[in-house]
Design a protein around this motif. Structure first.
Motif, mmCIF file in Angstrom:
data_model
loop_
_atom_site.group_PDB
_atom_site.id
_atom_site.type_symbol
_atom_site.label_atom_id
_atom_site.label_comp_id
_atom_site.label_asym_id
_atom_site.label_seq_id
_atom_site.Cartn_x
_atom_site.Cartn_y
_atom_site.Cartn_z
ATOM 1 N N LYS A 1 25.534 45.121 30.912
ATOM 2 C CA LYS A 1 26.115 45.945 31.768
ATOM 3 C C LYS A 1 26.990 45.110 32.988
ATOM 4 C CE LYS A 1 23.596 50.367 31.905
ATOM 5 N NZ LYS A 1 22.851 51.134 32.626
ATOM 6 N N PHE A 2 26.095 44.089 33.424
ATOM 7 C CA PHE A 2 26.721 43.226 34.078
ATOM 8 C C PHE A 2 27.979 42.506 33.727
ATOM 9 C CE2 PHE A 2 26.909 38.891 36.484
ATOM 10 C CZ PHE A 2 26.818 39.315 37.730
ATOM 11 N N VAL A 3 28.029 42.050 32.417
ATOM 12 C CA VAL A 3 29.233 41.399 31.917
ATOM 13 C C VAL A 3 30.388 42.554 31.713
ATOM 14 C CG1 VAL A 3 30.127 40.393 29.650
ATOM 15 C CG2 VAL A 3 27.715 39.748 30.380
ATOM 16 N N VAL A 4 29.967 43.764 31.369
ATOM 17 C CA VAL A 4 31.142 44.464 31.510
ATOM 18 C C VAL A 4 31.711 44.848 32.431
ATOM 19 C CG1 VAL A 4 31.570 46.994 30.665
ATOM 20 C CG2 VAL A 4 30.241 45.736 29.056
ATOM 21 N N TRP A 5 30.744 44.910 33.698
ATOM 22 C CA TRP A 5 31.284 45.410 35.053
ATOM 23 C C TRP A 5 31.822 44.041 35.533
ATOM 24 C CZ3 TRP A 5 29.412 43.017 39.791
ATOM 25 C CH2 TRP A 5 30.074 43.616 40.799
ATOM 26 N N GLY A 6 31.668 42.673 35.097
ATOM 27 C CA GLY A 6 32.324 41.574 35.514
ATOM 28 C C GLY A 6 33.775 41.761 34.953
ATOM 29 N N ILE A 7 33.746 42.070 33.592
ATOM 30 C CA ILE A 7 35.049 42.144 32.961
ATOM 31 C C ILE A 7 36.012 43.442 33.597
ATOM 32 C CG2 ILE A 7 36.482 42.840 30.817
ATOM 33 C CD1 ILE A 7 33.848 41.670 29.270
ATOM 34 N N LEU A 8 35.484 44.268 33.711
ATOM 35 C CA LEU A 8 36.084 45.445 34.550
ATOM 36 C C LEU A 8 36.721 44.986 36.018
ATOM 37 C CD1 LEU A 8 34.206 48.699 33.602
ATOM 38 C CD2 LEU A 8 36.551 47.980 32.913
ATOM 39 N N SER A 9 35.860 44.291 36.538
ATOM 40 C CA SER A 9 36.283 43.771 37.915
ATOM 41 C C SER A 9 37.565 42.688 37.873
ATOM 42 C CB SER A 9 35.140 42.967 38.552
ATOM 43 O OG SER A 9 33.866 43.875 38.789
ATOM 44 N N ALA A 10 37.372 41.879 36.823
ATOM 45 C CA ALA A 10 38.482 40.867 36.728
ATOM 46 C C ALA A 10 39.895 41.921 36.325
ATOM 47 C CB ALA A 10 38.259 40.058 35.693
ATOM 48 N N LEU A 11 39.736 42.793 35.321
ATOM 49 C CA LEU A 11 40.962 43.448 35.089
ATOM 50 C C LEU A 11 41.377 44.336 36.093
ATOM 51 C CD1 LEU A 11 42.459 44.422 32.463
ATOM 52 C CD2 LEU A 11 40.867 46.373 32.203
ATOM 53 N N LEU A 12 40.505 45.107 37.023
ATOM 54 C CA LEU A 12 41.006 45.781 37.983
ATOM 55 C C LEU A 12 41.621 44.863 39.064
ATOM 56 C CD1 LEU A 12 38.121 48.219 38.604
ATOM 57 C CD2 LEU A 12 40.476 48.819 37.705
ATOM 58 N N TYR A 13 41.056 43.516 39.445
ATOM 59 C CA TYR A 13 41.661 42.938 40.396
ATOM 60 C C TYR A 13 43.020 42.295 39.804
ATOM 61 C CZ TYR A 13 42.760 38.976 43.377
ATOM 62 O OH TYR A 13 43.400 38.173 44.242
ATOM 63 N N HIS A 14 42.942 41.882 38.334
ATOM 64 C CA HIS A 14 44.282 41.498 37.968
ATOM 65 C C HIS A 14 45.391 42.561 38.125
ATOM 66 C CE1 HIS A 14 46.300 38.170 35.665
ATOM 67 N NE2 HIS A 14 46.783 39.186 34.883
ATOM 68 N N LEU A 15 45.122 43.895 37.606
ATOM 69 C CA LEU A 15 45.830 44.773 37.648
ATOM 70 C C LEU A 15 46.293 45.249 39.141
ATOM 71 C CD1 LEU A 15 47.040 47.405 36.447
ATOM 72 C CD2 LEU A 15 45.294 48.864 37.088
ATOM 73 N N VAL A 16 45.836 45.099 40.281
ATOM 74 C CA VAL A 16 46.197 45.489 41.677
ATOM 75 C C VAL A 16 47.062 44.119 41.928
ATOM 76 C CG1 VAL A 16 45.319 45.595 43.939
ATOM 77 C CG2 VAL A 16 44.243 46.911 42.060
ATOM 78 N N SER A 17 46.672 43.145 41.789
ATOM 79 C CA SER A 17 47.340 41.765 42.194
ATOM 80 C C SER A 17 48.610 41.615 41.539
ATOM 81 C CB SER A 17 46.412 40.669 41.919
ATOM 82 O OG SER A 17 47.087 39.429 42.482
ATOM 83 N N GLY A 18 48.715 42.069 40.154
ATOM 84 C CA GLY A 18 49.878 41.921 39.394
ATOM 85 C C GLY A 18 50.959 42.770 39.860
ATOM 86 N N ILE A 19 50.303 44.239 40.369
ATOM 87 C CA ILE A 19 51.426 45.100 40.945
ATOM 88 C C ILE A 19 51.946 44.263 42.367
ATOM 89 C CG2 ILE A 19 51.362 47.476 42.218
ATOM 90 C CD1 ILE A 19 49.601 48.526 39.965
ATOM 91 N N LYS A 20 51.099 43.809 43.131
ATOM 92 C CA LYS A 20 51.340 43.242 44.489
ATOM 93 C C LYS A 20 52.677 42.119 43.857
ATOM 94 C CE LYS A 20 49.138 39.927 45.850
ATOM 95 N NZ LYS A 20 49.724 38.567 46.651
ATOM 96 N N HIS A 21 52.388 41.409 42.894
ATOM 97 C CA HIS A 21 53.335 40.401 42.602
ATOM 98 C C HIS A 21 54.476 40.981 42.080
ATOM 99 C CE1 HIS A 21 51.207 36.324 42.826
ATOM 100 N NE2 HIS A 21 50.325 37.251 42.434
ATOM 101 N N LEU A 22 54.542 42.113 41.282
ATOM 102 C CA LEU A 22 55.883 42.787 41.065
ATOM 103 C C LEU A 22 56.509 43.227 42.044
ATOM 104 C CD1 LEU A 22 54.683 44.648 37.826
ATOM 105 C CD2 LEU A 22 56.198 42.890 37.765
ATOM 106 N N ILE A 23 55.961 43.941 43.168
ATOM 107 C CA ILE A 23 56.603 44.105 44.512
ATOM 108 C C ILE A 23 57.220 43.086 45.080
ATOM 109 C CG2 ILE A 23 56.120 45.086 46.738
ATOM 110 C CD1 ILE A 23 54.179 47.006 45.314
ATOM 111 N N GLN A 24 56.641 41.876 45.198
ATOM 112 C CA GLN A 24 56.866 40.603 45.703
ATOM 113 C C GLN A 24 58.391 40.316 45.028
ATOM 114 O OE1 GLN A 24 53.564 38.104 45.799
ATOM 115 N NE2 GLN A 24 53.348 38.487 48.047
ATOM 116 N N ASP A 25 58.287 40.568 43.614
ATOM 117 C CA ASP A 25 59.314 39.982 42.824
ATOM 118 C C ASP A 25 60.584 40.869 43.226
ATOM 119 O OD1 ASP A 25 57.871 38.006 41.577
ATOM 120 O OD2 ASP A 25 57.569 39.067 39.864
ATOM 121 N N MET A 26 60.302 42.065 43.521
ATOM 122 C CA MET A 26 61.530 42.867 44.055
ATOM 123 C C MET A 26 62.100 42.722 45.603
ATOM 124 S SD MET A 26 60.483 46.676 42.601
ATOM 125 C CE MET A 26 59.003 47.015 43.463
#
Length: 124
Positions: free
Chosen positions: A67-92
């Motif tokens: 459960k901890f490993v799956v939560w860690g993967i989900l945490s990395a995925l969620l942070y990457h998603l949100v930060s990626g959207i921020k980077h796309l907004i900055q690219d605009m």
């Protein structure tokens, strides 16, 4: 002695701005996602072999470590998603100033924390 030589910089003495830290964490989360994709594929492959193997993987999912490993993967995925959207907004062309980038970094961290806590509630 030549005084124009490069200086060995001690990175622990630097104070990085928040946008730089979030950018570094964005790259680290991408590496975590890439590496842990193998774990997720192994769990998927194991669960699809038979109904007994599905029950075995389901039993593994009850363990704290998995459960901890799956939560860690989900945490990395969620942070990457949100930060990626921020980077796309900055690219605009938005948030190009230091002040705007700092606000964007704070907002992306806040949204990521909320999503990561929600993912923890779902996993546990």
């Amino acid at each position: 002695m030549n005084r124009n030589r490069p200086v060995n910089l001690d990175l622990t003495k630097f104070h990085f701005p928040l946008p730089a830290i979030t950018s570094i964490l964005f790259r680290i989360s991408g590496v975590i996602i890439f590496v842990m994709l193998g774990v997720l594929l192994y769990l998927l492959d194991s669960s699809l072999e038979s109904s007994e193997s599905f029950a075995r993987v389901e039993g593994w999912m009850d363990g704290f470590f998995v459960k901890f490993v799956v939560w860690g993967i989900l945490s990395a995925l969620l942070y990457h998603l949100v930060s990626g959207i921020k980077h796309l907004i900055q690219d605009m062309g938005y948030m190009e100033t230091m002040e705007g980038a700092t606000i964007g970094a704070k907002v992306s961290i806040a949204i990521s924390i909320i999503l990561i806590v929600l993912a923890g509630v779902v996993v546990w």
